[in-house]
Design an enzyme around this catalytic site. Structure first.
Site, PDB file in Angstrom:
ATOM      1  N   HIS A  57      -0.821  -4.860  -1.741  1.00 39.80           N
ATOM      2  CA  HIS A  57      -1.183  -3.676  -0.735  1.00 39.80           C
ATOM      3  C   HIS A  57      -0.249  -2.727  -0.261  1.00 39.80           C
ATOM      4  CE1 HIS A  57      -4.699  -2.380   1.887  1.00 39.80           C
ATOM      5  NE2 HIS A  57      -3.795  -1.610   2.304  1.00 39.80           N
TER       6      HIS A  57
ATOM      7  N   HIS B 146     -10.519  -1.194   1.169  1.00 41.23           N
ATOM      8  CA  HIS B 146     -10.159  -1.337   2.614  1.00 41.23           C
ATOM      9  C   HIS B 146     -11.461  -1.648   3.402  1.00 41.23           C
ATOM     10  CE1 HIS B 146      -6.623   0.409   1.266  1.00 41.23           C
ATOM     11  NE2 HIS B 146      -5.903   0.568   2.621  1.00 41.23           N
TER      12      HIS B 146
ATOM     13  N   GLU C 215     -11.056  -3.146   9.044  1.00 39.25           N
ATOM     14  CA  GLU C 215      -9.811  -3.009   9.537  1.00 39.25           C
ATOM     15  C   GLU C 215     -10.200  -2.200  10.927  1.00 39.25           C
ATOM     16  OE1 GLU C 215      -7.597   0.217   7.635  1.00 39.25           O
ATOM     17  OE2 GLU C 215      -5.816  -0.089   8.378  1.00 39.25           O
TER      18      GLU C 215
ATOM     19  N   ASP D 121       1.392  -2.359   3.604  1.00 37.15           N
ATOM     20  CA  ASP D 121       0.556  -0.997   3.471  1.00 37.15           C
ATOM     21  C   ASP D 121       1.317   0.349   3.502  1.00 37.15           C
ATOM     22  OD1 ASP D 121      -1.954   0.094   3.939  1.00 37.15           O
ATOM     23  OD2 ASP D 121      -2.209  -0.462   5.933  1.00 37.15           O
TER      24      ASP D 121
HETATM   25  N1  ADE Z   1      -4.407   4.768   3.640  1.00 33.81           N
HETATM   26  C1  ADE Z   1      -2.948   4.605   3.759  1.00 33.81           C
HETATM   27  N2  ADE Z   1      -2.957   3.521   4.675  1.00 33.81           N
HETATM   28  C2  ADE Z   1      -4.391   3.172   5.212  1.00 33.81           C
HETATM   29  C3  ADE Z   1      -4.792   2.161   6.001  1.00 33.81           C
HETATM   30  N3  ADE Z   1      -3.828   1.222   6.538  1.00 33.81           N
HETATM   31  N4  ADE Z   1      -5.944   2.054   6.109  1.00 33.81           N
HETATM   32  C4  ADE Z   1      -6.842   3.028   5.357  1.00 33.81           C
HETATM   33  N5  ADE Z   1      -6.298   4.006   4.573  1.00 33.81           N
HETATM   34  C5  ADE Z   1      -5.129   3.895   4.573  1.00 33.81           C
HETATM   35 ZN    ZN Z   2      -4.064   0.253   3.289  1.00 31.51          ZN
END
Ligand code: ADE
Ligand code: ZN
Length: 324
Positions: free
Chosen positions: A15, A194, A197, A275
């Site tokens: 990721h 995603h 989160e 990330d």
């Molecule tokens: N794009 C880049 N990083 C992200 C994240 N942590 N959550 C959603 N979209 C993203």
């Molecule tokens: Zn991400």
């Protein structure tokens, strides 16, 4: 306590966003060369300035404009992969996003070719192997997502193996992206998104039920519902966890408060990634270090995370065998 230098430990990273991993020095150089103003993007030490999620997404899109010439992606891909390799990454899957710069189909082909060249160069000099996951951006909406799908399907597949969804989870719902996900699955792309989160368990359930993903980007907030955690474990849904990202964006105050340990103990397929490492002032070795310090993880735990990543990787079986 005595902590380990994890750089030489062989790692798989599933990721990572390509532009989100851009070294600040490269961004400043490309910005200066094209007279693109980047004020406010960096702190006094020259690092990306810290921010909340909303301003992070704005900064991300602003910064990405230095890569508006698709040829620049060669240098970006090579630099990002070299940095990962320096931290022990032997295999990585990288998110790329066709719509984010408003590229035409021709520009997208140029960008893809440039990324493939950068990936070839990095593999030749550092041995790191990469596969690509085009993502659509949630807050750009379902219509742009379908356009992006058409663009992706018209291009040579190259290193592309998966398809995903990134961007602001608080905008639109999983139901809005059923079609792009169904079309990409039909075309043989493996799916991740995603979820969990910035939204809670319901969005994780909807993402599994409606988009039929085999992995979740983050998915951490599933921990708020024990029944959902059991489902993730039973269905072996791999979690692309990025603790440093979650801490930088304010989801959890520190490593010790991160749900990774609860998810691991519940039998979930836990993997560890960064990330957008320079944005969150982290590296994959720093993630391992933070986890070692908070939970006492050592080689057995990290080897298990990397085995889970290998199982969940979207690459072809022959490559998996050679990485095992
Ligand atoms: N794009 C880049 N990083 C992200 C994240 N942590 N959550 C959603 N979209 C993203
Ligand atoms: Zn991400």
């Amino acid at each position: 306590p005595f902590l380990t230098d994890w750089r030489a430990f062989p790692k798989l990273e599933l990721h990572l966003h390509l532009e989100g991993a851009a070294p600040p020095a490269l961004v400043r150089r490309l910005g200066a060369a094209q007279a693109i103003p980047l004020d406010g993007l960096f702190d006094a030490a020259g690092r990306y300035a810290a921010s909340d999620f909303t301003s992070f997404l704005v900064a991300y899109e602003r910064m990405s404009r230095v890569f508006a010439k698709p040829e620049t992606y060669r240098e970006l891909a090579e630099a990002v992969l070299a940095e990962q390799a320096a931290h022990g990454v032997i295999y990585t899957e990288i998110f790329i996003s066709p719509p984010s710069l408003g590229f035409t189909s021709a520009e997208w082909l140029t960008m893809l070719a440039a990324i493939e060249e950068g990936a070839n160069a990095a593999e030749a000099s550092h041995g790191i192997v990469c596969r690509l996951i085009p993502v659509v951006i949630r807050h750009h909406g379902p219509e742009k997502a379908l356009e992006a799908v058409r663009t992706v399907l018209a291009a040579p597949r190259g290193r592309m193996r998966g398809f995903g969804l990134a961007g602001d989870e608080r905008r639109f719902t999983a139901a809005d992206f059923i079609r792009p996900f169904a079309e990409m699955a039909e075309a043989g792309f493996r799916l991740t998104a995603h979820a969990g989160e910035f939204c809670g368990p319901q969005n994780v359930r909807d993402t599994l039920d409606l988009l039929h993903v085999e992995r979740l980007g983050h998915g951490v907030r599933a921990v708020e519902n024990p029944e959902l955690v059991r489902r993730l474990a039973e269905e072996a849904i791999a979690l692309e966890l990025c603790p440093g990202s979650n801490i930088a964006l304010g989801l959890y105050p520190d490593f010790a408060s991160h749900p990774i340990d609860a998810l691991r103990r519940a039998g979930c397929a836990v993997t560890v990634s960064t990330d957008d490492p320079p944005f969150f002032h982290t590296t994959i070795s720093d993630e391992y270090l933070g986890l070692e310090a908070a939970f006492g993880y050592g080689e057995p735990e990290f080897a298990a995370f990397n085995r889970a990543a290998l199982d969940a990787a979207f690459c072809e079986p022959a490559l998996k065998t050679s990485l095992a």
